[in-house]
Structures are given as C-alpha cells and as structure tokens.
Scaffold this motif. Structure first.
Motif: not given
Length: 344
Positions: A43-56
């Motif tokens: 599994e891949v655990i991706l932790v988005d640390d409050a990104s404000t770019d086009a991550l989503r």
C-alpha cells in the motif's frame, strides 16, 4: 508465499510512506514508479501536509486501489507527516519514498525478500542513482552492519528514499518532529546505537532527483549544523554513558568538561576493540567548539587532551588552532568551524 499476491490484503507486505507538501510537480512520476512494482501486495500511504498546489488534481489522475491518502488540515512538517504515515501503515515493513524520487520496479520485492530472509536485520537501504535531465552518479554506501555502524560516525549512510524498516521498530523509534533537516540521520543513528542491525544493498534501487528547489543556502547551513549535532550525539551514544549523553542533549545549559569526555572515550576504547580513540575525535572537537571560551588556556587543554588519546596532530593543524587562541572570538569560532569541516 506468492510475491504476486492479490492487490492490498488487509495486512499488506509493505507500506510505502510518502509525505508531500506542494510536491505536485513530480508526484505523478513517483506514483507511477510504485504502481509498476513487481511486488503487488503493498500500500502507498500518502500524507498531504496541507498542500496548496495542484496536488489533488494529480491524485485524481493517478488513482490506484493501493493508494491511501490522508490530508492534514495544517502544515506540520516532514517529520510529523512521516510519523502520521507510520501510524496509518498496515504492512509488516515500512518503506520511505520522497514525492520527487523514483523507485526501480524491483525495489520493494528485493528489499522485502531480503528482510524476510535476514530476520536479524531491522532496516535496509540500497545504492541510489542521482539524476536531473539525465542519470548522474551512483551513490553506494557501506553494506554490512559493522561497517555501517562505524561509518555513521562520519555521516548518514542511507538515502531516505531507499530505506525499508520493520514496522514494529517504527512504533518505538519515531522521527524527531523538532527537526526540519537531518531527521532521517537522527532516527537511523538512534536506532543503530540502540542495537538495531542494518544493511545496504549494493544495487541501485532508487533514482534520486536533483532540482533547484533543494538548493537553499539557509537550508544548507542549517543542515550542516544539525547534522554535526546528530553526529556528535551518535558518537556519544556509542560511549554507552547515558548521563554523559543527557548532558550533551541539554546543551547549551551545561558547560562540558573535555577531560571527562576524553576519559569516557578511553574507557570505551579499552573495553571494546571495535573502536579506537580516533573514532571519537569528532565528538571531542564538537564539544570543544561548544565551549564558551576559545582562549589560549582552552586551546592548550584541547591539544593536551588529544595528545593523551594518542591523536597525533600535524604541524599545520597545531599552528592553525594556536592562532585561534589569539584571534577575536567571532573569527576564532568561524575558523574553527572551517577546521571542523576540513579535518574531521
């Protein structure tokens, strides 16, 4: 046990933790390098640390049933983000990967098989290839536990994105959330000093991306200072004196006694043939650097301590350090800082 088992069992073999803050630019490539792994049960655990770019938007394109995403409401920093990923991991092993690095298709399978075959090893890394527009140098660190244990006294022997660790260890040993740089070196050194056995695989299993966002003078200076402190603490842990270690951790509230430090070094060397006095020379130099006074008396005691440990000093070094005793304090400290880089 079938390496090519069905996707994502309730207990995957490996959990890959990726912290990311505004890393949308290269994240898609990183995820593709993981989705094409020969080992499927992970599994891949991706932790988005409050990104404000086009991550989503990137995540909408690069979907996979093995991907689990956790969006943090506030930016907590890379160490806390990795710890959050560790808390969510379900695998027997946890692998790390930064959001701009690429994994060889065989990476997870080879490291998983190695750790399964070597139960005494708690953590393994590998060689890695640096690249920008093309492949550059291949970095190969020491491979055996005994060689890594000694080499860690001089610097980090693991590329973060090459590391795979037993998950049970990471429930005890966590990233220090107060560190913004060298957090991996600090964690590995703490584990190794506590007796965790480690290894590096000689094959390059990761491509480490070089780019301008990594180049920051402030970050480089901070990295240098913190990595020295981590290095000194690792050497102190190897002395096996918890009281001495706690006094170093408490710096700068405590004024270190170089004589006591030298005595502990000699005691360690006498009871363990694994080390010689020279192995701890950096620790003593770092402690001397922290002294409140760099005057002629301090310099004389410093050179006498090194002589008592059998650390022969060349004439140029003696002359340079002697000059420090007569230089203004600010110049003295800057010059010794340079000597520490060049001589140790």
């Amino acid at each position: 046990m079938n390496v090519h088992s069905p996707y994502v069992a309730a207990a995957p073999f490996v959990s890959v933790v990726i912290p990311v803050h505004n890393g949308a630019r290269w994240l898609g490539e990183t995820l593709v390098s993981l989705y094409t792994q020969s080992l499927l049960n992970f599994e891949v655990i991706l932790v988005d640390d409050a990104s404000t770019d086009a991550l989503r938007a990137v995540l909408d394109v690069h979907t996979d049933e093995r991907l689990r995403v956790f969006h943090l409401p506030n930016n907590v920093g890379v160490s806390a983000a990795r710890n959050h990923g560790i808390d969510q991991a379900r695998g027997k092993y946890i692998a790390f990967c930064d959001a701009d690095d690429l994994c060889n298709p065989l990476r997870l399978e080879r490291q998983w098989f190695f750790l399964e075959s070597e139960p005494d090893i708690g953590m393994c890394g590998s060689a890695f290839t640096c690249f920008d527009t093309q492949d550059r140098d291949i970095v190969i660190h020491p491979q055996s536990d005994i060689h890594i244990r000694k080499a860690m006294m001089h610097g980090n022997c693991f590329g973060l994105s090459t590391v795979m660790v037993k998950a049970s260890l990471l429930k005890t040993y966590r990233f220090d959330v107060s560190l913004k740089v060298s957090e991996d070196y600090e964690l590995w050194s703490r584990m190794i000093a506590a007796g965790v056995h480690v290894a590096n695989m000689p094959t390059s299993l990761v491509r480490y991306r070089l780019h301008q966002q990594q180049a920051s003078r402030y970050k480089a200076a901070e990295l240098d200072q913190i990595s020295r402190r981590v290095r000194a603490l690792y050497c102190a842990r190897l002395l096996g004196d918890e009281d001495f270690l706690q006094r170093i951790v408490a710096f700068p509230s405590h004024r270190f006694n170089l004589d006591q430090a030298a005595q502990r070094v000699m005691e360690r060397v006498r009871r363990d043939s694994e080390f010689v006095a020279r192995d701890f020379r950096f620790l003593l130099a770092w402690l001397y650097q922290q002294q409140p006074d760099h005057n002629i008396g301090a310099w004389w005691r410093w050179t006498q301590i090194q002589a008592s440990l059998g650390l022969n000093l060349d004439r140029t070094y003696r002359l340079n350090t002697a000059l420090l005793a007569f230089a203004p304090e600010a110049i003295s400290r800057r010059y010794f800082d340079l000597l520490l880089k060049l001589k140790y």
